[in-house]
Design a protein around this motif. Structure first.
Motif, short mmCIF file in Angstrom:
data_model
loop_
_atom_site.label_atom_id
_atom_site.label_comp_id
_atom_site.label_asym_id
_atom_site.label_seq_id
_atom_site.Cartn_x
_atom_site.Cartn_y
_atom_site.Cartn_z
N GLU A 1 96.23 43.53 11.57
CA GLU A 1 96.67 43.01 12.85
C GLU A 1 98.19 42.90 12.92
N ARG B 1 103.80 43.81 14.21
CA ARG B 1 104.45 42.52 14.44
C ARG B 1 105.60 42.30 13.46
N TYR C 1 106.81 35.99 14.18
CA TYR C 1 105.66 36.01 15.07
C TYR C 1 104.86 34.72 14.91
N GLU D 1 101.30 33.25 15.45
CA GLU D 1 99.97 33.82 15.73
C GLU D 1 98.87 32.81 15.45
N TYR E 1 92.57 40.33 19.61
CA TYR E 1 93.51 39.20 19.51
C TYR E 1 93.65 38.42 20.81
#
Lengths: 402, 233
Positions: free
Chosen positions: A112, A116, A120, A122, A212
């Protein structure tokens, strides 16, 4: 020796009265009448009871294909349960990480994060469970008969395929099949879960199929259902297992990019999906510790491409719970369509496979997984690749969760 | 630069934050089904988390646990920050049971011991091994063995401390009369570990739920033992 000591003691106390005479029998505690409880400030209700705030640090560096990737994060997890005076009725769980990534490469526990780079924020889990949701309309007898059967979940959590629902892969380097199989291991969904009977549990959800972010582009979403062995099989025999089906449409950019025939038929990134999965895990005791064997297999299709995935894992944990080793073999086969390719493009292969070895030293390894602290070395050898070159990826990870 | 400062701020907050009560202790694997098995008349249940390191007076309780257990606590299974989960079982509005589990180290691995207790008398109604990794597992899980614990209270374990030394054959020593089904067999140590686990579980229940009502028995046992020792000298 105890007998030798005890004998004179018996003689010493001959004729004495029983030392426990005169102690009044235990008094019952004040009756716990639900109506008798005083109202508490809302902050006490929210943070004071059944509220857990866990912290997490992960430092990871991986080397592969001449590149050094680093991924460092600080995280939080909130667990909260709510109760009425006579029942626990809801639970909320969320996990958040603030991550710094540099030079991302394809490591097994951060698909994932490939896009990125840099800083980030998340989230991972984000869901609400409502327990025994039909209780308000049930008689006491019906409540008792159906307890644990109708629980409702809404939010973002692991897909109901394979062992993910029963496995916390939040911090591990070795992952299960779903992220590679579907493009994500968690999704946004709503549905029911609980005990079907004394032997089986069930999960039944409608999933957004978006991974996501909770978004609807052109996908219809998916239905996911899993039947699994009741938890007592795990505690009694060390056995977990399940059978699952997922069908519908999901958004998966990688699935479209790796197969010309999927690209030809998909509606944008919405891929018509069907999977049937079988999974099992068996833990057994050996004189020096525990051995655990895991299998996940799925078959099905992406659009018209047949898909078959396999994952085998063997783990050993020393009795001290200080040292663990693991090996994993994973293979993802897809009957990539033979349709025409864009000029100059190379046709992808049918198989992604790799073998990985993992050695861990645990500073803390609580059996309830409420306190984890380790340093881990993982080596993954990619054996076959659908796209790109084969690599050896070496990962060093420091992890603490407390 | 702002991001780095934010990262450091999050780090500081994480290190400063004090965890509240945990919700992930030694839990029943399937609470609804397991509790229904223990209390067939139940209609609902409540889960409550307890963790000594976040409780007011937790350190004193941890010390008290160690002292009353009479042995060292295991650094893996029995730490200060070990979370526990209490289940209160209801039939309508009436409390009909209290269930609590602990992990203890055994010869073959972890032993998870759950006790279903009477909310009024604090007596053991049922002993259940959720996880028992032992060559003696079959014998210890057998109903005949577990049935011996029905009706015992923490007071019986405290009394045993005295009777085991002063009157080993006494009929009043209910714990001393428990039959060991694996005497001389592989996994015999797990009989002792199980007794220790039941005692630990009852001590924690006494601290968490029963308002230390068995404390007089502990004090009296200690005093009587001290007298005995003094008499011998």
């Amino acid at each position: 020796m105890a007998i030798l000591l005890a004998a004179p003691m018996v003689a010493a106390r001959a004729g004495e009265k029983d030392p426990f005479e005169g102690i009044e029998p235990p008094k019952p505690p004040p009756p716990e009448k639900p109506a008798g409880r005083k109202p508490k400030p809302w902050t006490d209700g929210l943070f004071g009871e059944n509220f857990t705030l866990k912290r997490e640090i992960m430092l990871q560096a991986s080397h592969g294909d001449g590149e050094l990737y680093s991924r460092h994060s600080l995280g939080l997890e909130v667990l909260k349960k709510w109760s009425t005076p006579t029942a626990t009725v809801a639970a909320f769980n969320t996990q958040f990480r603030f991550v710094r990534r540099d030079n991302p490469i394809e490591v097994s526990n951060d698909h994932e994060g490939m896009g990125r780079e840099g800083w980030y924020g998340e989230f991972h889990n984000f869901y609400l469970d409502l327990y025994n949701v039909f209780n308000p309309v049930m008689s006491d007898a019906a409540k008792g008969a159906n307890i644990g059967r109708f629980n409702f979940r809404i939010g973002r959590f692991y897909l109901p395929m394979g062992l993910n629902l029963q496995t916390d892969t939040h911090g591990t380097v070795l992952q299960l099949s779903n992220e590679r199989n579907f493009g994500f291991e968690r999704d946004w969904y709503a549905g029911f879960w609980g005990s079907l009977n004394n032997y089986l549990n069930y999960d039944l959800y409608y999933l957004a199929g978006s991974g996501y972010y909770p978004k609807f582009r052109s996908q219809s979403g998916m239905l996911g259902a899993r039947l699994s062995l009741a938890n007592s099989f795990d505690t009694d025999y060390g056995l977990q297992g399940g059978l699952a089906v997922m069908a519908g449409e999901r958004l998966d950019k990688m699935a479209v990019e790796r197969s010309p025939s999927v690209a030809e038929r998909a509606d944008g990134h919405a891929v018509d999906t069907f999977r049937v999965g079988l999974d099992t895990r068996y833990r057994c005791n050996i004189p020096t510790g525990w051995l655990t064997f895991t299998f996940e297999g799925t078959g099905g299709r992406d659009e018209r491409d047949a898909v078959l995935t396999q994952l085998y894992q063997a783990e050993y944990l020393h009795r001290s719970r200080k040292v663990g080793v693991a090996a994993q073999y994973r293979r993802f086969w897809q009957d990539i369509g033979r349709g025409p390719m864009m000029p100059g493009m190379e046709r992808p292969g049918d198989v992604d496979s790799s073998i990985a070895f993992d050695i861990t030293y645990y500073f803390r390894n609580d059996i309830t997984q409420s306190n984890l602290h380790w340093i881990k070395l993982n080596v993954e050898q990619q054996l076959q690749r659908q796209m790109g070159d084969r690599n050896t990826i070496v990962t060093l990870q420091y992890y603490r969760y407390w | 630069m702002k991001r780095i400062l934010l990262f450091l701020a999050v780090a500081a907050a994480l290190l400063a934050v004090r965890r509240a009560e945990a919700a992930v202790g030694c839990t029943l694997s399937n609470p609804a089904r397991d509790l229904k098995f223990l209390y067939p008349a139940m209609t609902t249940y409540r889960e409550e988390a307890r963790q000594l390191d976040t409780m007011s007076g937790g350190k004193a309780m941890f010390d008290a646990l160690k002292q009353r257990l009479g042995s060292d606590l295991d650094p893996v299974y029995e730490t200060y920050d070990t979370p526990y989960t209490l289940y209160t079982v209801y039939k309508g509005d009436e409390v009909i049971g209290i269930v609590h589990g602990v992990n203890v180290p055994g010869r073959g691995g972890v032993i998870q011991i759950f006790l279903a207790t009477d909310p009024k008398t604090a007596e053991v109604r049922q002993l259940v091994f959720q996880r028992l990794e032992s060559p003696a597992a079959r014998a210890l899980k057998a109903a005949e063995f577990r049935k011996q614990f029905e009706g015992l209270t923490l007071a019986d374990f405290y009394k045993h401390d005295y009777y085991a030394v002063a009157e080993p054959a006494s009929d009043k020593d209910r714990v001393g009369r428990l039959t060991n089904p694996v005497k001389g067999a592989p996994g015999e140590e797990d009989f002792t570990a199980s007794l220790r686990g039941v005692r630990k579980n009852l001590i924690l229940l006494d601290l968490f739920v029963y308002e230390r009502r068995h404390e007089p028995f502990y004090q009296r046992a200690q005093e009587a033992l001290a007298k005995l020792k003094a008499g011998i000298k």
